[in-house]
Write an enzyme that holds these catalytic residues in place. Structure first.
Site, PDB file in Angstrom:
ATOM      1  N   SER A 173     -10.986  72.021  -8.005  1.00  0.00           N
ATOM      2  CA  SER A 173      -9.826  71.653  -8.826  1.00  0.00           C
ATOM      3  C   SER A 173      -9.451  70.197  -8.648  1.00  0.00           C
ATOM      4  CB  SER A 173      -8.595  72.445  -8.382  1.00  0.00           C
ATOM      5  OG  SER A 173      -8.793  73.809  -8.514  1.00  0.00           O
ATOM      6  N   HIS A 202     -15.682  72.833 -14.166  1.00  0.00           N
ATOM      7  CA  HIS A 202     -14.323  73.236 -13.817  1.00  0.00           C
ATOM      8  C   HIS A 202     -13.759  74.208 -14.859  1.00  0.00           C
ATOM      9  CE1 HIS A 202      -9.856  72.286 -13.096  1.00  0.00           C
ATOM     10  NE2 HIS A 202     -10.271  73.143 -12.188  1.00  0.00           N
ATOM     11  N   GLU A 253     -14.276  71.998 -18.203  1.00  0.00           N
ATOM     12  CA  GLU A 253     -14.426  70.554 -17.995  1.00  0.00           C
ATOM     13  C   GLU A 253     -15.780  70.325 -17.324  1.00  0.00           C
ATOM     14  OE1 GLU A 253      -9.835  68.982 -17.438  1.00  0.00           O
ATOM     15  OE2 GLU A 253     -10.860  69.724 -15.666  1.00  0.00           O
ATOM     16  N   ASN A 295      -5.870  69.105 -14.547  1.00  0.00           N
ATOM     17  CA  ASN A 295      -5.078  69.151 -13.311  1.00  0.00           C
ATOM     18  C   ASN A 295      -4.360  67.850 -12.997  1.00  0.00           C
ATOM     19  OD1 ASN A 295      -5.579  71.796 -12.899  1.00  0.00           O
ATOM     20  ND2 ASN A 295      -7.157  71.507 -11.350  1.00  0.00           N
TER      21      ASN A 295
END
Ligand code: CAA
Ligand code: NAD
Length: 310
Positions: free
Chosen positions: A143, A164, A176, A214
């Site tokens: 993350s 991700h 991602e 994130n």
């Protein structure tokens, strides 16, 4: 027109997009690894799911079965026989193992979804690097950690990248795809193609802290916790406000519970260490206290809210 996750969820059973990847090893059978294994199997690929012991893997299998049931109901709502076939066939493609070294023999892609800790990830990848075939691509679902830093321990830096996913993986449509500084074009293109083959919409991002989502979402969740910590509003009111005032499917405090307080803390602590002057990444005492008490959110039955045990 672009359709966003909550409006048009991804419940594909298989994909028209083909990938060169046929055998996938997912390491870590928690929230994310279970979902990644599931969508891979739904796309017709063989999966080996690895975790530290058989109790954890039994829990992963139960959660995959529950989720496959929801997906099957959605795709084959008028055809219970097809629904059953889809569930049985998808589930049968997932093998489990507690031995990562043997699990990567003959695999085309390894996706790591273990605890968000660079040292633990290094120990794992170092072991896998000498065990996996030369052609195998390694990817981390991290993350917040740097893909270059994770890859620094392996020889195959050209075959290393970030994949991700988002929680819940079977529902969230985004992937991602992160290029490290040494990721080759072939590896990057294969990862992109593979992401599409498991039904995800792929976006590309450089190896920057938090990538796209994130970098925006984690400071937002942290600021919500600071509102709560200062006593500016209750958890419920913060969540209701963001759902009804900003149209989010979940409020930020609910989302911290959903992501896991441990994972959220690991992310913030890592960034705080790297960027100590950034106020957005400073530690949050109310969250750290709950983590110390083992209240990690939905997965343990209690975080900022309480949940019924599943
Ligand atoms: N597997 C399969 N299907 C699932 C599922 C799962 N695990 N969870 C929910 N669903 C399905 C349900 O069956 C339901 O299907 P129907 O529409 O056919 O009834 C549908 O999804 C909606 O579920 P619910 O009715 O239970 O609840 P909801 O409408 O509140 O949706 C949610 C649940 C999809 C989780 C929604 O609340 C949501 O999108 N929340 C935000 C999630 C989010 O922001 N995720 C990103 C977290 S950050 C991250 O992942 C990155 C990181 O590195 C930390
Ligand atoms: P989790 O705690 O639910 O699961 C982690 C699993 O890894 C556990 O089952 C644990 O037993 C296993 N594990 C730990 N060390 C291991 C090892 N050496 N070998 C094999 N298995 C091992 O965590 P999670 O939420 O699934 O997160 C996993 C990764 O995905 C983290 O890097 C996290 O940052 C990232 N991630 C999390 C989310 C989220 O919303 N929770 C979203 C995207 C990415």
């Amino acid at each position: 027109m672009i359709q966003f996750g909550i409006i048009a969820r991804n419940f594909s059973s298989s994909s028209a997009v083909q990938s060169a990847i046929k055998n996938v090893t997912v390491i870590g059978g928690g929230l994310m690894g279970s979902g990644i294994a599931q969508v891979t199997a739904q796309a017709g690929q063989n999966v080996t799911l690895v975790d530290v012991n058989s109790d954890v893997l039994a829990k992963s299998q139960k959660s995959i079965q529950n989720s496959l049931g929801k997906v099957a109901k959605k795709i084959y709502k008028d055809n219970p026989q097809e629904a059953e076939k889809f569930m049985t066939e998808s589930f049968a493609r997932i093998k489990t193992s507690t031995d990562p070294v043997s699990a990567v023999q003959g695999t085309d892609l390894v996706i790591e979804a273990i605890v968000e800790n660079i040292d633990v990830k290094h120990t794992l990848f170092q072991k896998l690097d000498s065990a996996a075939p030369d052609h195998t691509i390694f990817a981390s679902n991290t993350s917040s950690l740097s893909i270059n830093e994770i890859a620094s321990i392996v020889k195959r830096k050209d075959k290393f990248g970030g994949l991700h996913f988002f929680n819940p993986v079977p529902v969230m449509r985004l992937l991602e795809v992160v290029r490290g500084s040494e990721t080759s074009d072939t590896t990057y293109n294969t990862m992109m193609q593979w992401g599409k083959s498991v039904g995800k919409t792929c976006v590309a991002c450089k190896d920057t802290p938090g990538f796209i989502v994130n970098r925006l979402l984690v400071p937002y969740m942290a600021e919500a916790l600071r509102l709560l910590e200062r006593g500016d509003a209750s958890a419920r009111d913060i969540d209701v406000a963001m759902k009804l005032g900003a149209g989010y499917p979940m409020g930020p405090i609910e989302l911290v519970d959903y992501v896991g307080l441990d994972t959220t803390k690991f992310i913030l602590d890592g960034w705080h260490k790297k960027f100590p002057d950034q106020a957005l990444f400073k530690p949050i005492a109310i969250m750290n206290k709950l983590v110390a008490e083992g209240k990690l959110g939905v997965k343990t039955g209690e975080g900022f809210y309480k949940y019924e045990k599943k």
